[in-house]
Design a protein around this motif. Structure first.
Motif: not given
Length: 197
Positions: A70-74
């Motif tokens: 999630e953090d990487f995607s954001r």
């Protein structure tokens, strides 16, 4: 299945620790005429790789060995360069979707159905097309503003050094541009250069 006819997605990065899922995504991307496909197995590798190269699309197959994804995607989505498709396990779909949708991330539930992924790919293509059009519009607007600034500077020089009124300076630049069949900006740049030396 083909993305031809306005294919905006030319390059894709797959971030997945599953070889099976990497093959699945690659096959669909190939069917969609995405020619440049790279794959990595961790977010850390992908973060380093994205410092060197941009992609039209980044597919994140969560979870990954070093983070949930999630953090990487954001992180990728916020840069506004790549569209992001995040695949998450079904039990986490609603929560992840709620967290990521404001960043423009397309979240899909795993196991991934081929038709669902194809639909997400079509949405990503549409969003990427819109993003590229906005970037082109911004570039054109910046160039237009820069042209106006240069012409205004040249008019100011003509007004100061040649005692012209603003209208006379404007007409002078327009006439010079017509006489030499050149853009007003080019004439203005020559005026600036001539008086600044």
């Amino acid at each position: 299945m083909s993305l031809k006819g306005g294919n905006i997605i030319e390059s894709a990065l797959i971030v997945s620790s599953s070889k099976k899922n990497t093959v699945f995504f690659t096959e669909i991307l190939n069917a969609g005429s995405v020619n440049q496909i790279a794959s990595l197995q961790s977010c850390a590798q992908a973060r380093r790789f994205l410092l060197e190269r941009d992609f039209d699309l980044v597919i994140v197959d969560a979870p990954l060995p070093d983070e949930t994804g999630e953090d990487f995607s954001r992180h990728v989505a916020v840069k506004g360069i790549s569209q992001v498709i995040l695949a998450v396990n079904n039990e986490y779909f609603d929560g992840v979707c709620a967290v990521c949708e404001n960043d423009g991330i397309l979240t899909i539930s795993k196991p991934v159905n081929k038709n669902v992924f194809w639909s997400a790919l079509m949405l990503a293509r549409s969003a990427q097309n819109k993003l590229k059009n906005k970037k082109n519009d911004n570039t054109k607007l910046k160039q237009k503003i820069e042209g106006i600034r240069i012409i205004d500077k040249a008019k100011s020089i003509l007004m100061s050094y040649m005692n012209m009124s603003e209208q006379e300076a404007h007409r002078y630049i327009e006439k010079q541009a017509m006489d030499v069949r050149s853009a007003k900006k080019v004439v203005a740049e020559k005026i600036i250069k001539a008086f600044e030396n």
